[in-house]
Structure formats: C-alpha cells, structure tokens
Design a protein around this motif. Structure first.
Motif, short mmCIF file in Angstrom:
data_model
loop_
_atom_site.label_atom_id
_atom_site.label_comp_id
_atom_site.label_asym_id
_atom_site.label_seq_id
_atom_site.Cartn_x
_atom_site.Cartn_y
_atom_site.Cartn_z
N VAL A 186 1.09 11.47 -10.46
CA VAL A 186 0.27 12.69 -10.47
C VAL A 186 1.13 13.91 -10.78
O VAL A 186 0.76 14.76 -11.59
N GLU A 187 2.30 13.99 -10.14
CA GLU A 187 3.19 15.12 -10.39
C GLU A 187 3.65 15.13 -11.84
O GLU A 187 3.72 16.19 -12.48
N SER A 188 3.98 13.96 -12.36
CA SER A 188 4.45 13.85 -13.74
C SER A 188 3.36 14.28 -14.72
O SER A 188 3.62 15.05 -15.66
N GLU A 189 2.15 13.81 -14.54
CA GLU A 189 1.08 14.17 -15.47
C GLU A 189 0.73 15.65 -15.39
O GLU A 189 0.42 16.28 -16.41
N ALA A 190 0.80 16.22 -14.20
CA ALA A 190 0.55 17.66 -14.06
C ALA A 190 1.58 18.47 -14.83
O ALA A 190 1.25 19.48 -15.47
N ALA A 191 2.84 18.04 -14.78
CA ALA A 191 3.89 18.72 -15.54
C ALA A 191 3.69 18.55 -17.04
O ALA A 191 3.87 19.50 -17.82
N PRO A 195 0.80 -1.24 0.00
CA PRO A 195 0.00 0.00 0.00
C PRO A 195 0.83 1.29 0.00
O PRO A 195 0.52 2.24 -0.73
N LEU A 196 1.89 1.32 0.81
CA LEU A 196 2.64 2.58 0.90
C LEU A 196 3.43 2.83 -0.39
O LEU A 196 3.53 3.98 -0.84
N MET A 197 3.97 1.76 -1.00
CA MET A 197 4.67 1.96 -2.27
C MET A 197 3.70 2.39 -3.36
O MET A 197 4.03 3.22 -4.22
N ARG A 198 2.49 1.88 -3.33
CA ARG A 198 1.47 2.31 -4.30
C ARG A 198 1.21 3.80 -4.15
O ARG A 198 1.03 4.51 -5.13
N ALA A 205 -9.13 10.20 -12.35
CA ALA A 205 -8.44 9.74 -11.14
C ALA A 205 -7.23 10.63 -10.83
O ALA A 205 -6.94 10.93 -9.67
N VAL A 206 -6.53 11.05 -11.87
CA VAL A 206 -5.35 11.92 -11.68
C VAL A 206 -5.80 13.30 -11.20
O VAL A 206 -5.21 13.88 -10.27
N SER A 232 -5.93 3.15 -11.31
CA SER A 232 -5.94 3.81 -12.62
C SER A 232 -4.72 4.69 -12.81
O SER A 232 -4.14 4.75 -13.90
N ILE A 233 -4.29 5.36 -11.75
CA ILE A 233 -3.13 6.25 -11.84
C ILE A 233 -1.87 5.44 -12.12
O ILE A 233 -1.06 5.78 -13.00
N ILE A 234 -1.68 4.35 -11.39
CA ILE A 234 -0.49 3.53 -11.54
C ILE A 234 -0.45 2.84 -12.90
O ILE A 234 0.61 2.73 -13.53
N ALA A 235 -1.61 2.40 -13.38
CA ALA A 235 -1.66 1.74 -14.69
C ALA A 235 -1.16 2.66 -15.79
O ALA A 235 -0.51 2.22 -16.74
N ARG A 236 -1.44 3.96 -15.70
CA ARG A 236 -1.00 4.92 -16.71
C ARG A 236 0.51 5.17 -16.64
O ARG A 236 1.11 5.66 -17.59
N ALA A 237 1.10 4.82 -15.49
CA ALA A 237 2.53 5.10 -15.29
C ALA A 237 3.42 3.91 -15.60
O ALA A 237 4.63 4.07 -15.73
N THR A 238 2.86 2.74 -15.71
CA THR A 238 3.67 1.52 -15.83
C THR A 238 3.98 1.22 -17.29
O THR A 238 3.06 1.02 -18.09
#
Length: 535
Positions: free
Chosen positions: A339-344, A328-331, A496-497, A525-531
């Motif tokens: 979130v920070e990456s997509e905002a940038a 959970p904490l790593m997630r 979600a982001v 959903s957020i993690i799936a977009r990052a992997t």
C-alpha cells in the motif's frame, strides 16, 4: 556432509521484468506516457536480469577512487570507476534517462520518470543522470549557452573522459552549491566570482559537497559583485587545459557508494554566468524542483524494490509448517508495504504528469509536500522489507543492506525535511493559488470515500491555525501528502489498495509500524500486485 544440505532457501530474484508493476503501468498511460511502454518493458527486463544486478553490485563493491596527480606529479583531478559503473551509465544515457525528455513529445517527463523508476539496479549512477536532467531548464535562462550545450546534454551517447565539453559526443552536468558554513542556506556561500573583460568570471572558493565531480560541466553558485549568482563551469577549458577545479577528497558516505561525491576548491576557475546577476537562487529553482521530483521517483522506486524482494522471499520461504506468505501477520506486513509503495508510485507519476502539462501552481505545493513525505517513509519501509527476510536480509549478499543504506539519502538531498516542510508553508502563504490547485486536485475525489472526505475537512481545519504553523509544519505537510495520496488512489488506484490506504492512513487508527492494517481488507488482491513473476 549431510548436515550441509541446503534447503528452504529462496531462489535469487532474477529473470523478471521490473516494469511488471500494475501501479506504474496504469499511471504511465493515465498521465500521457503510454507510448513508451515497450521501451520501459525492455529496460525492465534488463533491470531484472542477473547481468544488470551484478553491475549494480560491482559498482558498489568497488568504489570510485580519486586520482589527484599522475605518476609524474601533474595535477589530473580524475575519478576512476569500475567498468560496471560505465555499463550502468551507458544504459541510462542510451535510454534517455538523463535529459532526453526535454526534446521529446508530450508525456516525455512521465515516460522518463517510469524509466528512472524501473532502472534502479544501482542508485548511485542516478545522481549524474538526475543532475543532467535538472540542468537543462536552468541553462535555458542563458540562451547562448543553451544553444551550445543542450544538444550535448540531451545526446544519447555516454562519452566519459576529461576533454573539452564541446568536442564530445555527449556530456553530463553536475551541481556545486553547498559550502561547509551554509549547507541548505546557500545564501551564506562565500565562493567569489570576479568578472573579466571577456565576459567570463573567475571563481575562487571551497565547496563542501559537489555532486558527481566526474561530470563535464557544473552549475555553481558564487558571490558576484551583484550578489549570489549562478555560473556554468567546465572541468576542461576550450583549449584543452584543466580548469582549476581541485578535487580535495571523496566523501565516505553512509550509502550511495558507487557514486563519487567530492570536496572541491576553485582557484580562479573560469565560468560563464547563467541567468541574471544577483539572482542565482531564482536561476536554479527549477533545477531544484527537477531534482526534488527525482527524489520522489527514487524513493518510490526504492520502496518497490524492497517490496518485491520481501514478497518474493516470503512466497518461497517456509516457517512453522507453511509458506511465510500464508501466515496472517506476514500477509499484513507485506500488504501494508505494498500500500505504501503504490501510494508513492501514483504520486510520483502525478507529479511527473504535472511537469509535462506545466501545472505550475499544483506542482509548487504538491512536489514539496510529496518530497517531504515519500522520502521520509522510505527508510522505515526499507527496514521493514529487510526484516521480512530475517537474518538473511541483514547479510550484504541479499542486497537489502545496500538498499537500506540508500534510503535516508533522498530526504537529505535538495533540502532536508525541515527545509521541504517550511517551503510548503512559504508556498501557501505567498502563492495562494497553490492551495487552490491542491484542493481542486483532492476535491476531484469528493464523495468517493467517507474517510477521505473527513481527512480533507481535518486538514482544512489545521490550516486555519496560522499562529503555530511553523511549529506544526511537519504535521501539516504530512497530512497534505497523505490526503493527496488518498485522493489519487481513490480516483485511480486499485479498489483494494485505496480501501486499505484510507482505512489505515486516513481513518485515525493507524499503527506506528508496518503490518497494522485493520481486519476486513482484501489483502489477496494487494499482495498479488506486489509479487514478482520471476523467470
């Protein structure tokens, strides 16, 4: 030996498409550059290949070497590079990452931003690419020079070597502004420009930091009789002789090792005036804006690069009986980095779109605020991404230390944090239309999210206190950038982001470190977009 069995190690992240980035592709179409999708995927597949990643490693492992003299004692002032550097440059120039956007169709600056973002296997070679991109609008203020040099600056041919610029198939431009006594205060420059009867000037002085000294031509600031003026200075004169531009040494920098940065002395070097005499800062201001845009793009790209490395690692690494990504904490950490990456990313594409559409008032304030905030966030983001790999991330072979060393650069380049923050205040005071354009942009999201609406109200309240504005400049600009990112995500981002961004960055309960997202968010959903989908 059985004790040396290798297991629970993460496979290399190669054989994937760097352009497989939902935030990037959505923004590419939204901002008018969708016609370049196929080329961006082509570049993304190359960037994700083992070959290109090895180019990046080698270009940094074997740094540029300055050769001031040849074997006979003749002054040559040349910089030698590893062949990997030239491979990187060939790809960048061939795909038009330098200046082709100035000659292409609508949406070309957005397409170019996406390509610059994707082709991030090495940050150093992006410097001459960015300088060449930024030089074109400045040079256009001197039409005779632009007619001669612009076709070569926008050429798709990388033609390395010391030869007269107008005899080459393609050229690159650098810039030489900074002096040791002035830094960002370029008006303190002491380099002198003496006019000659033939219309040229002879420049004498010392530049403390010259970007990309291997380029063919440079935009230089010097004190003419009328005041600070911009000049075009070639390394090789039309008759084939070397212009007396003496490379004193290459800087030993924290990062950006593949790129040469030099200390330079001019000894009556020949140059041509660009723009109005005595108005050098005004002449180069658009060049500064273009390089600031590249600072935002580069920081956004660096965040995405760190994010996918972290997400790839925790997906494959086991600890405490489960994959790290299932902890959970790593997630929380990975989702927060995402979130920070997509905002940038959404902000950098919006700024590129404003460049294409000529939205001068909006870009004037938003670019300075975005440059301040996104480049400030990158070092913290890079450190957290490295930590996701643990001790493996601290080892050079992982590539994460190189990424981390790059991360402070973009905040320093083209105006440090204080310079950018004060520039925002200057724009708000002297150009009130920039404030109107900013609030029109964020106002388009009114009513979509309570937390965003409340943040807009708070920043408006902050702006009413003008007495201490300079003291609070960093706080003001930070809030302006966050509200703008929030508005863009609410309107255009994945739900979600956008929800996670507003819940953390705008709802007054934001932890200091990454990994402090509150409960109840759609982390899946957020993690799936990052992997990344590695081959």
């Amino acid at each position: 030996m059985t004790t040396h069995d290798v297991f629970n190690q993460v496979p290399p992240l190669t054989g994937y498409d760097v352009a497989d980035d939902p935030a990037l592709l959505d923004g590419l179409f939204r901002e008018g550059g969708g016609w370049a999708t196929e080329e961006i995927h082509e570049l993304g597949r190359l960037a994700g290949s083992e070959e290109a990643q090895e180019w990046g490693r080698l270009a940094n492992e074997y740094r540029p070497v300055l050769r001031t003299h040849d074997r006979y004692g003749h002054r040559v002032d040349e910089v030698e590079f590893h062949p990997a550097w030239h491979e990187l440059m060939n790809v960048a120039v061939g795909h038009g990452l330098h200046a082709r956007a100035w000659t292409e169709r609508a949406g070309a600056h957005v397409a170019r931003a996406a390509k610059f973002y994707v082709w991030r296997v090495d940050a150093g070679h992006g410097c001459p690419i960015s300088m060449t991109y930024a030089a074109v609008p400045a040079l256009r203020q001197e039409p005779d020079l632009a007619r001669e040099y612009e076709p070569l600056l926008t050429s798709g041919t990388y033609d390395f070597g010391l030869r007269p610029p107008l005899t080459k198939a393609g050229i690159l431009a650098g810039m030489s502004m900074t002096e040791k006594q002035g830094g960002s205060d370029v008006r303190a420059n002491t380099t002198r420009a003496v006019p000659q009867a033939d219309g040229t000037y002879l420049l004498t002085g010392h530049k403390w930091f010259t970007s990309a000294p291997m380029c063919d031509v440079f935009l230089v600031l010097a004190q003419a009789p009328e005041g600070l003026t911009c000049f075009l200075l070639p390394r090789v004169l039309p008759d084939g002789t070397l212009n007396p531009m003496r490379l004193q040494r290459l800087k030993d920098k924290l990062g950006n090792h593949s790129n040469a940065s030099a200390e330079v002395e001019y000894e009556r070097a020949v140059a041509w005036r660009v723009g109005e005499a005595g108005r050098g800062v005004r002449t180069i201001i658009e060049m500064v804006n273009m390089t600031r845009l590249d600072c935002v793009i580069g920081a956004a790209a660096g965040m995405r690069q760190g994010l996918v490395q972290a997400a790839h690692h925790v997906t494959h690494r086991q600890a405490f009986g489960a994959a790290l990504i299932d902890q959970p904490l790593m997630r929380n950490v990975v989702a927060d980095l995402a979130v920070e990456s997509e905002a940038a990313t959404v902000l950098m594409l919006r700024l590129a779109g404003a460049t294409d559409r000529g939205e001068t008032a909006f870009k004037r304030l938003a670019l300075a605020a975005g440059k301040y905030w996104v480049t400030k966030r990158w070092p913290a983001h890079s450190a957290e991404a490295l930590e996701c790999l643990g001790g493996n991330g601290y080892v050079e072979e992982s590539g994460m230390p190189r990424l981390f060393r790059e991360s402070p650069l973009n905040s320093v380049w083209e105006g440090s944090g204080n310079v950018a923050a004060l520039d925002v205040l200057r724009a708000m005071l002297k150009e009130p239309e920039t404030v109107e354009a900013y609030f029109a942009e964020v106002g388009a999201a009114t009513g979509a999210d309570r937390r965003l609406d409340e943040a807009v109200t708070r920043i408006k309240d902050e702006l009413t206190d003008t007495a201490t504005a300079e003291l609070r400049a960093r706080r003001i600009v930070e809030r302006l950038a966050l509200v703008l990112q929030g508005a863009l995500l609410v309107r255009h981002g994945h739900p979600a982001v956008a929800d996670a961004f507003c819940a953390s960055r705008l709802d007054r309960d934001w932890g200091t470190a990454f990994g402090t997202l509150p409960p109840g968010l759609d982390l899946d959903s957020i993690i799936a977009r990052a992997t990344p989908k590695a081959g």
